[in-house]
Write an enzyme that holds these catalytic residues in place. Structure first.
Site, PDB file in Angstrom:
ATOM      1  N   ARG A 120       0.397  -1.082  -0.556  1.00 21.02           N
ATOM      2  CA  ARG A 120      -0.398  -0.414   0.173  1.00 21.02           C
ATOM      3  C   ARG A 120       0.826   1.272   0.629  1.00 21.02           C
ATOM      4  NH1 ARG A 120      -2.927  -3.504   3.807  1.00 21.02           N
ATOM      5  NH2 ARG A 120      -4.448  -4.229   2.945  1.00 21.02           N
ATOM      6  N   LYS A 142       1.709  11.456 -10.726  1.00 20.36           N
ATOM      7  CA  LYS A 142       0.688  11.051 -11.677  1.00 20.36           C
ATOM      8  C   LYS A 142       1.749   9.417 -11.508  1.00 20.36           C
ATOM      9  CE  LYS A 142      -1.318  13.257 -15.029  1.00 20.36           C
ATOM     10  NZ  LYS A 142      -2.216  13.502 -15.541  1.00 20.36           N
ATOM     11  N   GLU A 184       7.493  19.757 -24.507  1.00 20.49           N
ATOM     12  CA  GLU A 184       7.081  19.233 -22.834  1.00 20.49           C
ATOM     13  C   GLU A 184       7.740  20.978 -22.525  1.00 20.49           C
ATOM     14  OE1 GLU A 184       4.685  18.312 -21.749  1.00 20.49           O
ATOM     15  OE2 GLU A 184       3.709  16.968 -22.466  1.00 20.49           O
ATOM     16  N   LYS A 226       5.965  23.382 -13.768  1.00 20.62           N
ATOM     17  CA  LYS A 226       4.949  22.152 -13.789  1.00 20.62           C
ATOM     18  C   LYS A 226       5.484  22.222 -12.252  1.00 20.62           C
ATOM     19  CE  LYS A 226       3.622  17.422 -14.260  1.00 20.62           C
ATOM     20  NZ  LYS A 226       3.315  16.498 -14.619  1.00 20.62           N
ATOM     21  N   GLU A 236      -5.629  16.927 -10.129  1.00 23.82           N
ATOM     22  CA  GLU A 236      -5.895  17.298 -11.500  1.00 23.82           C
ATOM     23  C   GLU A 236      -7.537  18.117 -11.472  1.00 23.82           C
ATOM     24  OE1 GLU A 236      -6.065  14.201 -14.233  1.00 23.82           O
ATOM     25  OE2 GLU A 236      -4.509  15.602 -14.668  1.00 23.82           O
ATOM     26  N   ARG A 240      -4.182  22.210 -12.643  1.00 21.15           N
ATOM     27  CA  ARG A 240      -3.377  21.419 -14.090  1.00 21.15           C
ATOM     28  C   ARG A 240      -3.696  21.141 -15.202  1.00 21.15           C
ATOM     29  NH1 ARG A 240      -0.562  16.810 -10.239  1.00 21.15           N
ATOM     30  NH2 ARG A 240       0.779  14.989 -11.877  1.00 21.15           N
ATOM     31  N   ASN A 244      -2.630  20.681 -19.800  1.00 16.71           N
ATOM     32  CA  ASN A 244      -2.840  20.140 -20.830  1.00 16.71           C
ATOM     33  C   ASN A 244      -2.790  20.578 -22.307  1.00 16.71           C
ATOM     34  OD1 ASN A 244      -3.878  17.188 -22.406  1.00 16.71           O
ATOM     35  ND2 ASN A 244      -5.551  17.720 -21.443  1.00 16.71           N
ATOM     36  N   HIS A 247      -2.134  19.019 -25.693  1.00 25.38           N
ATOM     37  CA  HIS A 247      -2.377  16.940 -25.418  1.00 25.38           C
ATOM     38  C   HIS A 247      -3.818  16.908 -26.360  1.00 25.38           C
ATOM     39  CE1 HIS A 247       0.830  17.974 -22.970  1.00 25.38           C
ATOM     40  NE2 HIS A 247       0.919  16.753 -23.072  1.00 25.38           N
ATOM     41  N   HIS A 251      -2.357  14.090 -28.290  1.00 24.58           N
ATOM     42  CA  HIS A 251      -3.570  12.241 -27.437  1.00 24.58           C
ATOM     43  C   HIS A 251      -3.847  11.992 -28.688  1.00 24.58           C
ATOM     44  CE1 HIS A 251      -3.707  13.371 -22.864  1.00 24.58           C
ATOM     45  NE2 HIS A 251      -1.838  13.448 -23.381  1.00 24.58           N
ATOM     46  N   HIS A 263       5.676  11.737 -28.006  1.00 21.74           N
ATOM     47  CA  HIS A 263       4.851  12.227 -27.144  1.00 21.74           C
ATOM     48  C   HIS A 263       5.025  13.532 -27.462  1.00 21.74           C
ATOM     49  CE1 HIS A 263       2.066  13.204 -23.854  1.00 21.74           C
ATOM     50  NE2 HIS A 263       3.084  13.923 -23.421  1.00 21.74           N
TER      51      HIS A 263
HETATM   52  N1  LIG Z   1       3.601  10.548 -15.139  1.00 18.76           N
HETATM   53  C1  LIG Z   1       3.383  11.734 -15.806  1.00 18.76           C
HETATM   54  O1  LIG Z   1       3.243  12.851 -15.380  1.00 18.76           O
HETATM   55  C2  LIG Z   1       4.386  11.691 -17.607  1.00 18.76           C
HETATM   56  C3  LIG Z   1       3.970  12.950 -17.591  1.00 18.76           C
HETATM   57  C4  LIG Z   1       4.756  12.701 -19.224  1.00 18.76           C
HETATM   58  C5  LIG Z   1       4.346  11.420 -19.638  1.00 18.76           C
HETATM   59  N2  LIG Z   1       4.934  10.397 -18.716  1.00 18.76           N
HETATM   60  C6  LIG Z   1       4.561   9.338 -19.228  1.00 18.76           C
HETATM   61  O2  LIG Z   1       6.231   8.975 -19.679  1.00 18.76           O
HETATM   62  C7  LIG Z   1       6.049   7.896 -21.002  1.00 18.76           C
HETATM   63  C8  LIG Z   1       7.225   8.506 -22.787  1.00 18.76           C
HETATM   64  O3  LIG Z   1       8.313   9.390 -21.813  1.00 18.76           O
HETATM   65  P1  LIG Z   1       9.739   9.403 -22.265  1.00 18.76           P
HETATM   66  O4  LIG Z   1       9.641  10.507 -23.597  1.00 18.76           O
HETATM   67  O5  LIG Z   1      11.032   9.435 -21.146  1.00 18.76           O
HETATM   68  O6  LIG Z   1      10.329   7.651 -23.011  1.00 18.76           O
HETATM   69  P2  LIG Z   1      10.659   6.415 -22.514  1.00 18.76           P
HETATM   70  O7  LIG Z   1      10.834   6.276 -20.837  1.00 18.76           O
HETATM   71  O8  LIG Z   1      10.131   5.454 -23.673  1.00 18.76           O
HETATM   72  O9  LIG Z   1      12.489   6.688 -23.465  1.00 18.76           O
HETATM   73  C9  LIG Z   1      12.204   6.596 -24.295  1.00 18.76           C
HETATM   74  C10 LIG Z   1      14.012   5.919 -24.455  1.00 18.76           C
HETATM   75  O10 LIG Z   1      14.671   6.666 -24.186  1.00 18.76           O
HETATM   76  C11 LIG Z   1      15.613   5.292 -23.418  1.00 18.76           C
HETATM   77  N3  LIG Z   1      16.610   6.075 -22.606  1.00 18.76           N
HETATM   78  C12 LIG Z   1      15.919   6.788 -21.411  1.00 18.76           C
HETATM   79  N4  LIG Z   1      17.123   7.134 -21.037  1.00 18.76           N
HETATM   80  C13 LIG Z   1      17.887   7.245 -21.650  1.00 18.76           C
HETATM   81  C14 LIG Z   1      19.461   8.073 -21.476  1.00 18.76           C
HETATM   82  N5  LIG Z   1      19.974   8.798 -20.624  1.00 18.76           N
HETATM   83  N6  LIG Z   1      20.166   7.789 -22.901  1.00 18.76           N
HETATM   84  C15 LIG Z   1      19.436   6.810 -23.926  1.00 18.76           C
HETATM   85  N7  LIG Z   1      18.402   6.163 -23.846  1.00 18.76           N
HETATM   86  C16 LIG Z   1      17.625   6.377 -23.159  1.00 18.76           C
HETATM   87  C17 LIG Z   1      13.965   4.804 -23.572  1.00 18.76           C
HETATM   88  O11 LIG Z   1      14.718   2.656 -22.508  1.00 18.76           O
HETATM   89  C18 LIG Z   1      13.592   3.934 -24.570  1.00 18.76           C
HETATM   90  O12 LIG Z   1      13.983   3.611 -24.710  1.00 18.76           O
HETATM   91  C19 LIG Z   1       4.813   7.863 -21.479  1.00 18.76           C
HETATM   92  O13 LIG Z   1       5.158   6.200 -20.720  1.00 18.76           O
HETATM   93  C20 LIG Z   1       4.189   9.104 -20.902  1.00 18.76           C
HETATM   94  O14 LIG Z   1       2.985   7.994 -20.678  1.00 18.76           O
HETATM   95  C21 LIG Z   1       4.019  10.501 -17.714  1.00 18.76           C
END
Ligand SMILES: NC(=O)c1ccc[n+]([C@@H]2O[C@H](COP(=O)([O-])OP(=O)(O)OC[C@H]3O[C@@H](n4cnc5c(N)ncnc54)[C@H](O)[C@@H]3O)[C@@H](O)[C@H]2O)c1
Length: 357
Positions: A120, A142, A184, A226, A236, A240, A244, A247, A251, A263
């Site tokens: 938990r 999140k 972003e 942020k 949210e 917050r 968006n 987005h 999305h 993204h």
């Molecule tokens: N929680 C939130 O508020 C929130 C907000 C925005 C996005 N997200 C989530 O984040 C994810 C997207 O994140 P992202 O764009 O970081 O993509 P990702 O986590 O898929 O990373 C992109 C690629 O880069 C690689 N990588 C990471 N760090 C590296 C480094 N330093 N050197 C080389 N390769 C590296 C990863 O393994 C992956 O293959 C999605 O799942 C999305 O839903 C969450």
């Protein structure tokens, strides 16, 4: 080596520590009471995780578990989460243990979710290694995994105990991923901090690399934005929603592309769309400035003509739409986001024609 500490408020305040070569801060973020640590990290960041794990092993913890997970979205599955729960059970992982999540947004979302659900809720420290994760995913509490029915459908609001953003880790990030994260950062400029736009416009070449003259400042400004928004509104309810910006269409593009589209690229097109929509609705928005700043760093600003019949229904299933009504974040000037509620269908379509031209 300067270290910046950006506070995030709310019920459980924490800090985002930003610097270059600051992985050494990890034990202090984990905290003195922890007995053991589980490091959840992607295969792609082994070279970053190894020194972190060595440092933790030398810091006196009883156990340091190294739990590699698949890269990218493949990490955010029920199966991967269940495998991690089993590993924690096998290690008799109690509440005196801490989870550390190292990687992009997918890894930090997964690590946060596993920490939120194990017993938990156990303490979690996030070490984002993509620009997108530093300025967005790892900040704000999140957490989520995906199921076949949709992305991010299972999750929890669960703030980390700390976030360690080491800008040096971005050196190995592929350029396209860095540029995706910049969307972003630029979004933060449009909705809150016009200085971000000015810094990118002055030196777009420097903005696309982690060692650019203003890169650190851009990252910190975006994190501050942020942090300020989520401090005021963790769950949210209002403010917050302004995050968006871009987005709603973004999305929809990601959904139509089955998440094989970055993204930030989708959000970039979505911001131009939102700006166009706002202009059509009579707001004083500089659409050309959107196009110029986004294209200057290599972000896309248009999408396939003819895709509207697929995109329009996809926008209605966005979890941020309320019922059948579409709500768009639009700008009433730089730094002044407002909601455009339920715009007319012909205006939605006209704006898309301008973005797909
Ligand atoms: N929680 C939130 O508020 C929130 C907000 C925005 C996005 N997200 C989530 O984040 C994810 C997207 O994140 P992202 O764009 O970081 O993509 P990702 O986590 O898929 O990373 C992109 C690629 O880069 C690689 N990588 C990471 N760090 C590296 C480094 N330093 N050197 C080389 N390769 C590296 C990863 O393994 C992956 O293959 C999605 O799942 C999305 O839903 C969450």
């Amino acid at each position: 080596m300067t270290v910046t500490r950006i506070p995030v408020g709310g019920e459980q305040p924490y800090e985002v520590v930003v610097g270059t070569g600051v992985l050494g801060e990890l034990p202090s973020l984990i905290g003195g009471k922890a007995r053991s640590v589980a490091v959840i990290r992607t295969e792609s960041v082994a070279a970053i995780a190894r020194p972190a794990i060595n440092l933790l092993s030398e810091s006196g913890y009883e156990q340091v578990l190294d739990l590699p997970v698949p890269d990218g979205e493949a990490a955010k599955t029920v199966e991967v989460a269940a495998g991690l729960w089993s590993s924690l059970a096998a290690a008799a992982f109690t509440r005196t243990y801490v989870v550390v999540g190292i990687g992009g947004g997918a890894a930090t979302d997964l690590a946060g979710f596993v920490a939120a659900t194990w017993l938990r809720g156990v303490r979690v420290v996030l070490v984002p290694t993509t620009l997108l994760a530093m300025v967005d995913a790892a900040v704000g509490g999140k957490t989520a995994i995906d199921i076949p029915e949709g992305k991010n459908l299972v999750g929890a609001f669960y703030p980390p105990a700390g976030v360690l953003a080491d800008v040096a880790t971005l050196q190995t990030l592929p350029r396209e991923d860095y540029v995706s994260g910049l969307a972003e950062v630029i979004k933060a400029g449009f909705i809150n901090d016009g200085e971000i736009l000015r810094l990118v416009e002055t030196d777009p070449g420097g903005a696309v690399v982690p060692h650019g003259e203003h890169s650190r400042e851009l990252i910190e400004r975006a994190i501050r934005m942020k942090a300020a928004v989520v401090s005021a509104d963790l769950r949210e309810s209002g403010l917050r929603e302004t995050l968006n910006y871009g987005h709603t269409l973004g999305h929809a593009i990601e959904r139509v592309e089955k998440y094989r589209f970055r993204h930030g690229f989708a959000v970039s097109i979505g911001m131009v769309y939102a700006a166009t929509l706002a202009r059509l609705a009579g707001y004083p928005v500089d659409v050309e400035r959107h196009r110029d700043v986004l294209t200057s760093v290599g972000l896309p600003v248009s999408y396939r003509p003819g895709a509207w019949p697929q995109l329009r229904p996809s926008m209605s299933v966005d979890k941020k739409a309320r019922g059948a009504r579409l709500r768009f974040v639009v700008l009433d000037g730089i730094g002044n986001p407002v909601i455009l509620d339920n715009p007319a269908e012909d205006m939605l379509e006209q704006a898309y024609r301008e973005v797909s031209a």
